[in-house]
Design an enzyme around this catalytic site. Structure first.
Site, PDB file in Angstrom:
ATOM      1  N   ARG B  26       0.809  -1.208   0.000  1.00 18.37           N
ATOM      2  CA  ARG B  26       0.000   0.000   0.000  1.00 18.37           C
ATOM      3  C   ARG B  26       0.852   1.271   0.000  1.00 18.37           C
ATOM      4  O   ARG B  26       0.420   2.307  -0.503  1.00 18.37           O
ATOM      5  CB  ARG B  26      -0.886  -0.026   1.256  1.00 18.37           C
ATOM      6  CG  ARG B  26      -1.966   1.029   1.244  1.00 18.37           C
ATOM      7  CD  ARG B  26      -3.048   0.667   2.238  1.00 18.37           C
ATOM      8  NE  ARG B  26      -4.112   1.652   2.207  1.00 18.37           N
ATOM      9  CZ  ARG B  26      -5.279   1.476   2.796  1.00 18.37           C
ATOM     10  NH1 ARG B  26      -5.541   0.356   3.444  1.00 18.37           N
ATOM     11  NH2 ARG B  26      -6.205   2.401   2.727  1.00 18.37           N
ATOM     12  N   LYS B 185       0.760 -16.321 -26.065  1.00 23.35           N
ATOM     13  CA  LYS B 185       0.067 -15.396 -26.975  1.00 23.35           C
ATOM     14  C   LYS B 185      -0.407 -16.132 -28.217  1.00 23.35           C
ATOM     15  O   LYS B 185      -1.522 -15.918 -28.704  1.00 23.35           O
ATOM     16  CB  LYS B 185       1.007 -14.246 -27.359  1.00 23.35           C
ATOM     17  CG  LYS B 185       1.421 -13.394 -26.159  1.00 23.35           C
ATOM     18  CD  LYS B 185       2.529 -12.414 -26.563  1.00 23.35           C
ATOM     19  CE  LYS B 185       3.097 -11.703 -25.343  1.00 23.35           C
ATOM     20  NZ  LYS B 185       4.355 -10.997 -25.668  1.00 23.35           N
TER      21      LYS B 185
END
Lengths: 409, 409
Positions: B26, B185
């Site tokens: 954070r 991919k």
């Protein structure tokens, strides 16, 4: 559509059916069975046919039947799919307004670069980006002719005749070789990229008919190829847009797009530079582009014509004289003392700085003239236009000088 | 998204707002203001956040948090946008089923070729076509390394170290250089092209770490470049798919895709061959791909995951041995009488016919070995695998022979 119907239905989520057709000649053999389709003698009446959900307009031309059919269809709140680049380039602003007023989609993937999904790329694939420039090689006939001229050393008119015989050029090739066909496509791409249609008559358009074998030789020697290139970019005072033969570096991707191939080149502020190449014309590629639009419609896609909710007004291109760039000049001169000095003085007086010059003694013709190629540093086009006017007026200069932009590709 | 918010809202037809975020740390400074966003310590809880319409998953990895988050989000009937190629390549079939059961769109434009709209092209632009082949250069790190090796003559490990220093390769580059990233991919592109997911573990994958400067030299001399190339095509018994270094002709468009650029190359039965190139990675290109998906969702686009209404079951790739093609072989041999004869006899016995051979006296090393390059006519890969096994067993052969496919590009 017939050969691929099961696949198309699977992709579209429902079958897509042809129910009616209009053409000039009912009896002509088109190699496919038209029985079972309702025949309209007047294409415009298709717009009111209650069985028709989407009208596919493949008539062509910016006026007349095509324009009337598209206008009426949109007014009736029905979708239009068209391959008509002239119509969209010239009347896109009005048609876009009709489309949004009547909630009638207007799609035209087939209008630009044939089977290459150029419109989808710009309008959807790069929707989140800010496009800095869009353009490319948008006419396969011109690219074929320039490629052949370079490979064979033959003159423009020779190669054009051959291209006609091979079916790569139309019987009346004017709209192709004068750059208008490509310019229509560029105007459409610019409108999609910048969310506002161009005032088409403000676009600078030059064709390829004045390109000579000498230009192709000089370009090669200087490390360039000549391509009919279109470009549109946002500049300080509006949009710069033109279609004209340019010198591009031999190693650039666009220089290596050869023959009848088209290439769309663009740059996004975030995505960077991309280029897509493929066949820009022909029955197969055009059919695939039309099918992509029909499948989008069948899937419920409803995009505004220029991709933006609130398109800006039609915009004028900035005047040609305000462009800046590097330029190539070819001047044919009498091979006599003082000619180079005369030209150099004009360049100096116009504030144009030279980056290079090429002349070959061997190029001298029997009548004593010799071609001379000059390459400038960055300058503004206004200065170049004054320069070539003054050079053309020199007694020792024969023929009109040739001036081409140099672009990064 | 923040830098371009007005433009994005105009394209999307409504504002797109970030309301919540999850990340491991954070306190880390990410260069943007996260105040005002709801923070989730556990990313998976984003799936249940009632204020969230779409979850954008940019965690990565085919298992763990990413998989759980995507699964839960789809189960809750919410849309997912992800850049996670491994997740889609490995679990696409299950996720596609979840997506359709819960009417929750799953979009992943950023998973393939970064800012190049590869997925949109195949799934929508060519929806009306029957794709014959799809593939290309799908990993910028490998393409950068191969380009640098060729340009500088340096060894793989040298260039890899430099690529890491320059940020073109990750600290642990295994998934890139071993071909897995590109293979993920390719598997996604194949699924979209053929409307059925591949069984990923049946895909043949080879990386670039065994390519030597000698291979790049020989390739150049024979008129080729070496590229890590992926290809998928429908064949008689299913789908042929692989990711492996190949020789491609120097003049082919794919050979001229250099450095960190990616290129998607494909061929439609109707549209013909097309190629698109651009930056395959980086913050900007990835952001644009994610935004394209978000804008599509905002516009109401709802496409099935593989583009077809009824996707076929997961399909095994055909076994490697059944492939046919031309091959390049590099063998390092003791420069002594009879070596060539030994190799020629093995080739003859395996039914492999030679198209060419290159050997240079100058290449002889101080310890008396010399590299030898062979190029075959069309043959099947099974015969080649037997051939190299037998050649490797010869006393006069040092090191493992290198075998690469030759592809048209």
């Amino acid at each position: 559509m017939r050969e691929n119907s099961a696949r198309i239905a699977d992709r579209a989520g429902r079958p897509i059916e042809v129910v009616a057709v209009a053409a000039r000649d009912r009896s002509r053999d088109r190699g496919i069975d038209l029985s079972g389709l309702r025949w309209h003698d007047d294409a415009v009446t298709l717009a009111a046919d209650p069985d028709v959900d989407v009208v596919v307009e493949l008539i062509g031309g910016s006026e007349g039947t095509a324009r009337q059919l598209v206008t009426n269809t949109l007014r009736n709140g029905k979708a239009v799919v068209t391959a008509n680049k002239a119509l969209i380039a010239l009347h896109g602003a009005e048609l876009s307004a009709l489309s949004s007023a009547h909630e009638a989609p207007l799609l035209f993937e087939a209008a630009v670069a044939g089977g290459v999904p150029a419109i989808k790329l710009v309008r959807e694939g790069l929707a989140g980006d800010r496009l800095l420039r869009v353009g490319g090689i948008l006419n396969g006939t011109c690219n074929y002719i320039l490629t052949e001229m370079r490979n064979t050393g033959r003159a423009f008119s020779d190669v054009l005749s051959e291209a006609k015989a091979l079916g790569y050029a139309e019987a009346d090739p004017t709209t192709d070789i004068d750059g208008w066909d490509a310019a229509h496509k560029l105007a459409i791409l610019a409108a999609l990229s910048f969310g506002r249609p161009l005032a088409f008559d403000s676009l600078h358009v030059e064709g390829i008919s004045r390109i000579s074998p000498a230009d192709l030789h000089f370009a090669q020697e200087l490390g360039y190829r000549i391509k009919l290139l279109g470009l549109a970019r946002e500049v300080q005072d509006g949009i710069e847009a033109w279609m004209r033969p340019c010198l591009v570096p031999i190693a650039s991707p666009i220089a290596n797009v050869e023959g009848v191939f088209n290439a769309l080149s663009y740059e996004g502020a975030f995505a960077g530079s991309q280029m897509i190449e493929g066949r820009g014309a022909g029955a197969g590629p055009t059919a695939i582009a039309v099918m992509a639009d029909l499948i989008d419609l069948a899937r419920g896609s409803r995009l505004p014509v220029w991709g933006v909710s609130t398109p800006a007004n039609r915009v004028e291109c900035v005047p040609r004289g305000t462009l800046t760039g590097e330029y190539y000049l070819r001047v044919t001169v009498q091979d006599q003392p003082g000619v180079i000095a005369d030209i150099a003085i004009i360049l100096r007086d116009c504030g144009v700085s030279l980056r290079g010059m090429v002349q070959h003694a061997n190029d001298k013709t029997p009548n004593g003239t010799v071609p001379l190629a000059l390459v400038t540093h960055q300058t503004d086009e206004h200065a170049m236009l004054v320069t070539i006017q003054r050079i053309a007026a020199l007694d020792s200069v024969v023929n009109e000088p040739m001036m081409l932009r140099i672009e990064a590709g």
